[in-house]
Design a protein around this motif. Structure first.
Motif, PDB file in Angstrom:
ATOM      1  N   ALA A 278       0.830  -1.211   0.000  1.00 56.42           N
ATOM      2  CA  ALA A 278       0.000   0.000   0.000  1.00 56.42           C
ATOM      3  C   ALA A 278       0.862   1.259   0.000  1.00 56.42           C
ATOM      4  CB  ALA A 278      -0.931  -0.005   1.203  1.00 56.42           C
ATOM      5  N   LEU A 279       1.933   1.274   0.796  1.00 56.44           N
ATOM      6  CA  LEU A 279       2.809   2.453   0.847  1.00 56.44           C
ATOM      7  C   LEU A 279       3.563   2.632  -0.475  1.00 56.44           C
ATOM      8  CD1 LEU A 279       4.176   2.170   4.493  1.00 56.44           C
ATOM      9  CD2 LEU A 279       2.365   3.676   3.630  1.00 56.44           C
ATOM     10  N   LYS A 280       3.925   1.534  -1.113  1.00 56.79           N
ATOM     11  CA  LYS A 280       4.598   1.610  -2.415  1.00 56.79           C
ATOM     12  C   LYS A 280       3.653   2.217  -3.456  1.00 56.79           C
ATOM     13  CE  LYS A 280       6.989  -1.275  -5.792  1.00 56.79           C
ATOM     14  NZ  LYS A 280       7.429  -2.645  -6.124  1.00 56.79           N
ATOM     15  N   ILE A 281       2.411   1.774  -3.456  1.00 56.59           N
ATOM     16  CA  ILE A 281       1.419   2.332  -4.381  1.00 56.59           C
ATOM     17  C   ILE A 281       1.201   3.810  -4.090  1.00 56.59           C
ATOM     18  CG2 ILE A 281      -1.032   2.285  -5.014  1.00 56.59           C
ATOM     19  CD1 ILE A 281      -0.836  -0.816  -4.678  1.00 56.59           C
ATOM     20  N   ALA A 282       1.114   4.177  -2.815  1.00 57.10           N
ATOM     21  CA  ALA A 282       0.939   5.588  -2.447  1.00 57.10           C
ATOM     22  C   ALA A 282       2.094   6.422  -2.981  1.00 57.10           C
ATOM     23  CB  ALA A 282       0.830   5.727  -0.930  1.00 57.10           C
ATOM     24  N   LYS A 283       3.305   5.936  -2.823  1.00 49.75           N
ATOM     25  CA  LYS A 283       4.479   6.664  -3.311  1.00 49.75           C
ATOM     26  C   LYS A 283       4.449   6.805  -4.834  1.00 49.75           C
ATOM     27  CE  LYS A 283       9.319   7.167  -2.413  1.00 49.75           C
ATOM     28  NZ  LYS A 283      10.398   6.820  -1.509  1.00 49.75           N
ATOM     29  N   GLN A 284       4.018   5.758  -5.534  1.00 51.92           N
ATOM     30  CA  GLN A 284       3.897   5.824  -6.992  1.00 51.92           C
ATOM     31  C   GLN A 284       2.864   6.868  -7.426  1.00 51.92           C
ATOM     32  OE1 GLN A 284       2.928   1.740  -7.854  1.00 51.92           O
ATOM     33  NE2 GLN A 284       5.073   1.127  -7.981  1.00 51.92           N
ATOM     34  N   GLN A 285       1.906   7.156  -6.546  1.00 54.18           N
ATOM     35  CA  GLN A 285       0.870   8.151  -6.819  1.00 54.18           C
ATOM     36  C   GLN A 285       1.296   9.548  -6.340  1.00 54.18           C
ATOM     37  OE1 GLN A 285      -2.199   7.602  -8.395  1.00 54.18           O
ATOM     38  NE2 GLN A 285      -1.316   5.607  -8.875  1.00 54.18           N
ATOM     39  N   ASN A 286       2.563   9.701  -5.969  1.00 55.67           N
ATOM     40  CA  ASN A 286       3.145  10.960  -5.493  1.00 55.67           C
ATOM     41  C   ASN A 286       2.648  11.390  -4.122  1.00 55.67           C
ATOM     42  OD1 ASN A 286       4.799  11.335  -7.795  1.00 55.67           O
ATOM     43  ND2 ASN A 286       2.987  12.010  -8.918  1.00 55.67           N
ATOM     44  N   VAL A 287       2.159  10.450  -3.340  1.00 55.18           N
ATOM     45  CA  VAL A 287       1.768  10.730  -1.961  1.00 55.18           C
ATOM     46  C   VAL A 287       3.041  10.753  -1.125  1.00 55.18           C
ATOM     47  CG1 VAL A 287       0.552   9.786   0.044  1.00 55.18           C
ATOM     48  CG2 VAL A 287      -0.511   9.705  -2.213  1.00 55.18           C
ATOM     49  N   SER A 288       3.181  11.757  -0.281  1.00 49.51           N
ATOM     50  CA  SER A 288       4.376  11.841   0.560  1.00 49.51           C
ATOM     51  C   SER A 288       4.081  11.605   2.039  1.00 49.51           C
ATOM     52  CB  SER A 288       5.056  13.194   0.384  1.00 49.51           C
ATOM     53  OG  SER A 288       4.187  14.233   0.765  1.00 49.51           O
ATOM     54  N   CYS A 289       2.803  11.578   2.406  1.00 43.59           N
ATOM     55  CA  CYS A 289       2.425  11.364   3.796  1.00 43.59           C
ATOM     56  C   CYS A 289       1.117  10.574   3.841  1.00 43.59           C
ATOM     57  CB  CYS A 289       2.256  12.704   4.503  1.00 43.59           C
ATOM     58  SG  CYS A 289       1.864  12.550   6.246  1.00 43.59           S
ATOM     59  N   VAL A 290       1.112   9.493   4.617  1.00 37.95           N
ATOM     60  CA  VAL A 290      -0.074   8.661   4.761  1.00 37.95           C
ATOM     61  C   VAL A 290      -0.548   8.742   6.203  1.00 37.95           C
ATOM     62  CG1 VAL A 290      -0.949   6.291   4.696  1.00 37.95           C
ATOM     63  CG2 VAL A 290       0.616   7.090   2.930  1.00 37.95           C
ATOM     64  N   ALA A 291      -1.865   8.905   6.376  1.00 39.18           N
ATOM     65  CA  ALA A 291      -2.479   8.946   7.705  1.00 39.18           C
ATOM     66  C   ALA A 291      -3.448   7.792   7.846  1.00 39.18           C
ATOM     67  CB  ALA A 291      -3.196  10.270   7.906  1.00 39.18           C
TER      68      ALA A 291
ATOM     69  N   MET B   1      -2.650   8.471  13.192  1.00 40.16           N
ATOM     70  CA  MET B   1      -1.216   8.245  13.041  1.00 40.16           C
ATOM     71  C   MET B   1      -0.835   8.644  11.627  1.00 40.16           C
ATOM     72  SD  MET B   1      -0.701   4.645  15.059  1.00 40.16           S
ATOM     73  CE  MET B   1       1.000   4.970  15.549  1.00 40.16           C
ATOM     74  N   THR B   2       0.409   9.015  11.459  1.00 38.29           N
ATOM     75  CA  THR B   2       0.889   9.437  10.140  1.00 38.29           C
ATOM     76  C   THR B   2       2.312   8.962   9.916  1.00 38.29           C
ATOM     77  OG1 THR B   2       1.107  11.317   8.645  1.00 38.29           O
ATOM     78  CG2 THR B   2       1.726  11.693  10.921  1.00 38.29           C
ATOM     79  N   LYS B   3       2.652   8.823   8.639  1.00 38.06           N
ATOM     80  CA  LYS B   3       4.010   8.427   8.268  1.00 38.06           C
ATOM     81  C   LYS B   3       4.376   9.123   6.969  1.00 38.06           C
ATOM     82  CE  LYS B   3       6.917   4.603   6.919  1.00 38.06           C
ATOM     83  NZ  LYS B   3       7.210   3.189   7.123  1.00 38.06           N
ATOM     84  N   LYS B   4       5.560   9.703   6.936  1.00 40.88           N
ATOM     85  CA  LYS B   4       6.082  10.265   5.692  1.00 40.88           C
ATOM     86  C   LYS B   4       6.700   9.137   4.892  1.00 40.88           C
ATOM     87  CE  LYS B   4       6.700  14.854   7.421  1.00 40.88           C
ATOM     88  NZ  LYS B   4       7.421  16.090   7.383  1.00 40.88           N
ATOM     89  N   ILE B   5       6.439   9.166   3.579  1.00 41.24           N
ATOM     90  CA  ILE B   5       6.994   8.089   2.742  1.00 41.24           C
ATOM     91  C   ILE B   5       7.807   8.690   1.613  1.00 41.24           C
ATOM     92  CG2 ILE B   5       5.248   6.401   3.305  1.00 41.24           C
ATOM     93  CD1 ILE B   5       3.836   7.069   0.687  1.00 41.24           C
TER      94      ILE B   5
END
Length: 104
Positions: free
Chosen positions: A52-65, A100-104
């Motif tokens: 999921a985090l890899k897909i988020a990064k591919q979509q240019n997401v830099s922070c997931v909550a 909770m949040t994480k920068k990716i």
């Protein structure tokens, strides 16, 4: 929901949903994380979260909550994966949740 892109992340062992806010694509929200019962306690949650985090990064997401019960083992699992607590609030007196949040 016109300003939200929804991506369903599905594997043979679990699924989750990634919401991306199109007005600010740097933000994502992870929800409905589920490992199918037969695959629990085998490290598959780690794999699903990584996917999921890899897909988020591919979509240019830099922070997931995400939101989780404050006193659950899942909270500690997310902490081990680099998520940090944002704040605590109450929906009902007996139900404490945290963001909770994480920068990716």
């Amino acid at each position: 929901m016109n300003n939200i892109k929804q991506i369903e992340v599905k594997t043979e062992f679990g699924q989750c949903c990634l919401l991306i806010y199109l007005d600010d694509v740097s933000r994502g929200y992870l929800t409905n994380v589920e490992i199918f019962k037969v695959f629990r306690k085998q490290g598959r949650g780690d794999e699903l979260l990584e996917t999921a985090l890899k897909i988020a990064k591919q979509q240019n997401v830099s922070c997931v909550a995400l939101q989780v019960d404050a006193d659950s083992f899942v909270r500690r699992w997310y902490e081990r994966h680099g998520f940090n607590e944002l704040n605590v609030y109450q929906h009902l007196p007996q139900e404490g949740h945290i963001w909770m949040t994480k920068k990716i």
